[in-house]
Design a protein around this motif. Structure first.
Motif, PDB file in Angstrom:
ATOM      1  N   LYS A   1     -22.397 -39.985 -26.174  1.00 22.28           N
ATOM      2  CA  LYS A   1     -23.700 -40.493 -25.768  1.00 22.28           C
ATOM      3  C   LYS A   1     -23.823 -40.347 -24.260  1.00 22.28           C
ATOM      4  O   LYS A   1     -22.824 -40.136 -23.560  1.00 22.28           O
ATOM      5  N   ILE A   2     -25.047 -40.445 -23.755  1.00 25.95           N
ATOM      6  CA  ILE A   2     -25.292 -40.350 -22.328  1.00 25.95           C
ATOM      7  C   ILE A   2     -25.579 -41.740 -21.796  1.00 25.95           C
ATOM      8  O   ILE A   2     -26.471 -42.435 -22.294  1.00 25.95           O
ATOM      9  N   THR A   3     -24.796 -42.145 -20.798  1.00 23.01           N
ATOM     10  CA  THR A   3     -24.930 -43.470 -20.207  1.00 23.01           C
ATOM     11  C   THR A   3     -25.272 -43.341 -18.730  1.00 23.01           C
ATOM     12  O   THR A   3     -25.416 -42.235 -18.204  1.00 23.01           O
ATOM     13  N   SER A   4     -25.360 -44.469 -18.058  1.00 18.28           N
ATOM     14  CA  SER A   4     -25.655 -44.442 -16.625  1.00 18.28           C
ATOM     15  C   SER A   4     -24.546 -43.785 -15.817  1.00 18.28           C
ATOM     16  O   SER A   4     -24.770 -43.307 -14.704  1.00 18.28           O
ATOM     17  N   SER A   5     -23.330 -43.722 -16.377  1.00 19.05           N
ATOM     18  CA  SER A   5     -22.210 -43.076 -15.682  1.00 19.05           C
ATOM     19  C   SER A   5     -21.971 -41.662 -16.178  1.00 19.05           C
ATOM     20  O   SER A   5     -20.966 -41.046 -15.843  1.00 19.05           O
TER      21      SER A   5
ATOM     22  N   CYS B   1     -22.564 -31.280 -16.128  1.00 23.14           N
ATOM     23  CA  CYS B   1     -22.334 -30.567 -14.875  1.00 23.14           C
ATOM     24  C   CYS B   1     -22.373 -31.508 -13.673  1.00 23.14           C
ATOM     25  O   CYS B   1     -21.596 -31.361 -12.730  1.00 23.14           O
ATOM     26  N   LEU B   2     -23.280 -32.469 -13.694  1.00 25.30           N
ATOM     27  CA  LEU B   2     -23.354 -33.438 -12.600  1.00 25.30           C
ATOM     28  C   LEU B   2     -22.089 -34.288 -12.547  1.00 25.30           C
ATOM     29  O   LEU B   2     -21.556 -34.572 -11.464  1.00 25.30           O
ATOM     30  N   LYS B   3     -21.591 -34.687 -13.708  1.00 26.60           N
ATOM     31  CA  LYS B   3     -20.393 -35.532 -13.737  1.00 26.60           C
ATOM     32  C   LYS B   3     -19.175 -34.782 -13.203  1.00 26.60           C
ATOM     33  O   LYS B   3     -18.413 -35.321 -12.379  1.00 26.60           O
ATOM     34  N   ILE B   4     -18.979 -33.536 -13.630  1.00 27.76           N
ATOM     35  CA  ILE B   4     -17.803 -32.815 -13.142  1.00 27.76           C
ATOM     36  C   ILE B   4     -17.961 -32.444 -11.673  1.00 27.76           C
ATOM     37  O   ILE B   4     -16.961 -32.259 -10.959  1.00 27.76           O
ATOM     38  N   SER B   5     -19.204 -32.347 -11.187  1.00 30.37           N
ATOM     39  CA  SER B   5     -19.415 -32.122  -9.754  1.00 30.37           C
ATOM     40  C   SER B   5     -18.939 -33.330  -8.957  1.00 30.37           C
ATOM     41  O   SER B   5     -18.315 -33.194  -7.897  1.00 30.37           O
TER      42      SER B   5
ATOM     43  N   HIS C   1     -34.070 -35.504 -30.671  1.00 31.23           N
ATOM     44  CA  HIS C   1     -33.722 -36.856 -30.262  1.00 31.23           C
ATOM     45  C   HIS C   1     -34.960 -37.580 -29.794  1.00 31.23           C
ATOM     46  O   HIS C   1     -35.894 -36.987 -29.272  1.00 31.23           O
ATOM     47  N   SER C   2     -34.947 -38.884 -29.938  1.00 26.68           N
ATOM     48  CA  SER C   2     -36.006 -39.683 -29.352  1.00 26.68           C
ATOM     49  C   SER C   2     -35.608 -40.228 -28.000  1.00 26.68           C
ATOM     50  O   SER C   2     -36.396 -40.800 -27.281  1.00 26.68           O
ATOM     51  N   ASP C   3     -34.300 -40.028 -27.629  1.00 26.50           N
ATOM     52  CA  ASP C   3     -33.804 -40.611 -26.394  1.00 26.50           C
ATOM     53  C   ASP C   3     -33.343 -39.566 -25.390  1.00 26.50           C
ATOM     54  O   ASP C   3     -32.544 -39.841 -24.519  1.00 26.50           O
ATOM     55  N   ILE C   4     -33.836 -38.325 -25.501  1.00 23.64           N
ATOM     56  CA  ILE C   4     -33.442 -37.291 -24.567  1.00 23.64           C
ATOM     57  C   ILE C   4     -33.939 -37.639 -23.168  1.00 23.64           C
ATOM     58  O   ILE C   4     -35.087 -38.006 -22.982  1.00 23.64           O
ATOM     59  N   ILE C   5     -33.039 -37.507 -22.190  1.00 21.36           N
ATOM     60  CA  ILE C   5     -33.458 -37.742 -20.797  1.00 21.36           C
ATOM     61  C   ILE C   5     -33.428 -36.406 -20.060  1.00 21.36           C
ATOM     62  O   ILE C   5     -34.297 -35.579 -20.277  1.00 21.36           O
ATOM     63  N   LEU C   6     -32.417 -36.179 -19.253  1.00 23.03           N
ATOM     64  CA  LEU C   6     -32.314 -34.887 -18.592  1.00 23.03           C
ATOM     65  C   LEU C   6     -31.508 -33.953 -19.463  1.00 23.03           C
ATOM     66  O   LEU C   6     -30.703 -34.379 -20.274  1.00 23.03           O
ATOM     67  N   SER C   7     -31.640 -32.609 -19.257  1.00 26.65           N
ATOM     68  CA  SER C   7     -30.955 -31.661 -20.141  1.00 26.65           C
ATOM     69  C   SER C   7     -29.520 -31.470 -19.729  1.00 26.65           C
ATOM     70  O   SER C   7     -29.114 -31.839 -18.671  1.00 26.65           O
TER      71      SER C   7
ATOM     72  N   SER D   1     -30.454 -33.117  -9.817  1.00 25.85           N
ATOM     73  CA  SER D   1     -31.041 -34.364  -9.321  1.00 25.85           C
ATOM     74  C   SER D   1     -30.000 -35.093  -8.480  1.00 25.85           C
ATOM     75  O   SER D   1     -28.992 -35.586  -9.017  1.00 25.85           O
ATOM     76  N   SER D   2     -30.224 -35.164  -7.180  1.00 28.00           N
ATOM     77  CA  SER D   2     -29.289 -35.874  -6.307  1.00 28.00           C
ATOM     78  C   SER D   2     -29.265 -37.364  -6.639  1.00 28.00           C
ATOM     79  O   SER D   2     -28.220 -38.013  -6.563  1.00 28.00           O
ATOM     80  N   ARG D   3     -30.423 -37.918  -7.020  1.00 28.20           N
ATOM     81  CA  ARG D   3     -30.487 -39.335  -7.383  1.00 28.20           C
ATOM     82  C   ARG D   3     -29.616 -39.617  -8.608  1.00 28.20           C
ATOM     83  O   ARG D   3     -28.879 -40.605  -8.650  1.00 28.20           O
ATOM     84  N   ARG D   4     -29.699 -38.743  -9.600  1.00 36.40           N
ATOM     85  CA  ARG D   4     -28.890 -38.923 -10.811  1.00 36.40           C
ATOM     86  C   ARG D   4     -27.404 -38.733 -10.486  1.00 36.40           C
ATOM     87  O   ARG D   4     -26.546 -39.435 -11.033  1.00 36.40           O
ATOM     88  N   LEU D   5     -27.085 -37.813  -9.594  1.00 37.00           N
ATOM     89  CA  LEU D   5     -25.700 -37.580  -9.186  1.00 37.00           C
ATOM     90  C   LEU D   5     -25.108 -38.852  -8.584  1.00 37.00           C
ATOM     91  O   LEU D   5     -23.997 -39.264  -8.945  1.00 37.00           O
TER      92      LEU D   5
END
Length: 341
Positions: free
Chosen positions: A306-310, A119-123, A335-341, A149-153
């Motif tokens: 996968k989830i990356t910095s972008s 959702c953040l990416k398509i925003s 997962h052992s690497d879950i960050i944000l949902s 998260s505005s920082r993550r956006l």
């Protein structure tokens, strides 16, 4: 067309008056009876009834359309409405261009799988200038669970489009196009819908996100606004009744002897029918997958990601076609690497 008046269909006056006298007013009234029932009720010959029914049927029935004409209409509608590209090549190809305008797209998956990341990416993409493949618009983001998260956006924007976000003032301008609402209750959420409709018309809103679906919103909002509407949905464990009714979706062991955890989308079957596109995010054997589980323009496909910095990144643009119960099953092995949902 079923409610079209018989008096407006040009029937011979002799038979038309008889229909009216017997209180058979609309095409539905006439076509709900058999020809023999009409002959008895109207007290006329079978030939007169047959001719009248044929004329009523011809006028009341919608004109036929060929497959070619339907295809041309669909292509024209897609041209007029358009899509929001996700920049996930394989997924965009499967969806004929991306998240469609004027339709309700649902993201389903367990906590931590990547729904909010999507959702953040398509925003970001909706606010992106059109010359870079974006919609150059505003976004309304309904953050029901306070996960925005505005920082993550900004991080996603900087890593995905550094040439834009490093321009002076651009990150601030694009972030300023995203309005975040945090309704505190169902009643507050419902009351805000009318305001949202007004904002969609007045503020060049190009995307509506509801994260997550804590309240039901009709698909008519997507049709009204003619913009992409994306809503996330949670998952739940199946009840004992569901397990017994659908034994093929029961627990099974993976290659390591562990039990898979099979979940279903929350909100039930009625909500499932309301959405146009359902994207399922799940995990199997330590890998994440995004599935096109429901779409009018694509077969059921699965893409590893996968989830990356972008943001979300597909590992393979060639989707794997799914069959049988795996289309609707939602796997979650953790997962052992879950960050944000």
């Amino acid at each position: 067309m079923a409610n079209k008046l018989i008096s407006e269909m040009g029937l011979p006056k002799s038979i038309g008056h008889i229909f009216a006298a017997r209180n058979i007013i609309t095409a539905k009234d006439a076509l709900s009876l058999t020809e023999f029932e009409l002959m008895e009720l109207l007290d006329v010959s079978l030939t007169q009834v047959t001719l009248a029914v044929a004329l009523i049927s011809e006028i009341a029935s919608p004109p036929y359309q060929t497959v070619q004409s339907l295809l041309e209409q669909r292509m024209q509608n897609e041209y007029l409405t358009g899509h929001l590209p996700t920049h996930l090549k394989g997924l965009d190809a499967a969806l004929s261009g991306g998240i469609p305008f004027g339709a309700l797209t649902e993201l389903v998956g367990p906590a931590g799988i990547g729904k909010t990341q999507f959702c953040l990416k398509i925003s970001v993409l909706a606010t992106l200038p059109s010359c870079y493949g974006g919609l150059d618009g505003h976004v309304i983001y309904i953050d029901v669970e306070s996960k925005f998260s505005s920082r993550r956006l900004i991080e996603i924007g900087l890593n995905s489009f550094p040439e834009i976000f490093h321009l002076e003032g651009m990150a601030k301008e694009m972030a300023g196009r995203i309005t975040v609402l945090r309704p505190g209750s169902l009643s507050e959420f419902t009351e805000s819908l009318q305001k949202i409709k007004v904002s969609l018309l007045q503020n060049q809103v190009k995307l509506l996100v509801v994260d997550s679906m804590a309240a039901l919103v009709s698909g008519s909002l997507a049709e009204f606004s003619r913009i992409p509407v994306v809503m996330t949905n949670q998952v739940r464990s199946r009840s004992a009744t569901e397990i017994s009714n659908y034994s093929f979706q029961g627990e099974r062991r993976d290659d390591c002897g562990n039990f898979d955890s099979h979940l279903v989308a929350a909100l039930g079957i009625h909500w499932a029918h309301a959405v146009t596109i359902r994207l399922v995010l799940e995990s199997r054997s330590g890998k994440r997958f995004i599935k096109v589980a429901k779409s009018p323009m694509s077969p059921p496909l699965s893409f590893p990601f996968k989830i990356t910095s972008s943001g979300i990144l597909l590992l393979n643009d060639d989707g794997i076609e799914m069959r049988g119960p795996q289309i609707n099953a939602i796997d979650h092995q953790g997962h052992s690497d879950i960050i944000l949902s």
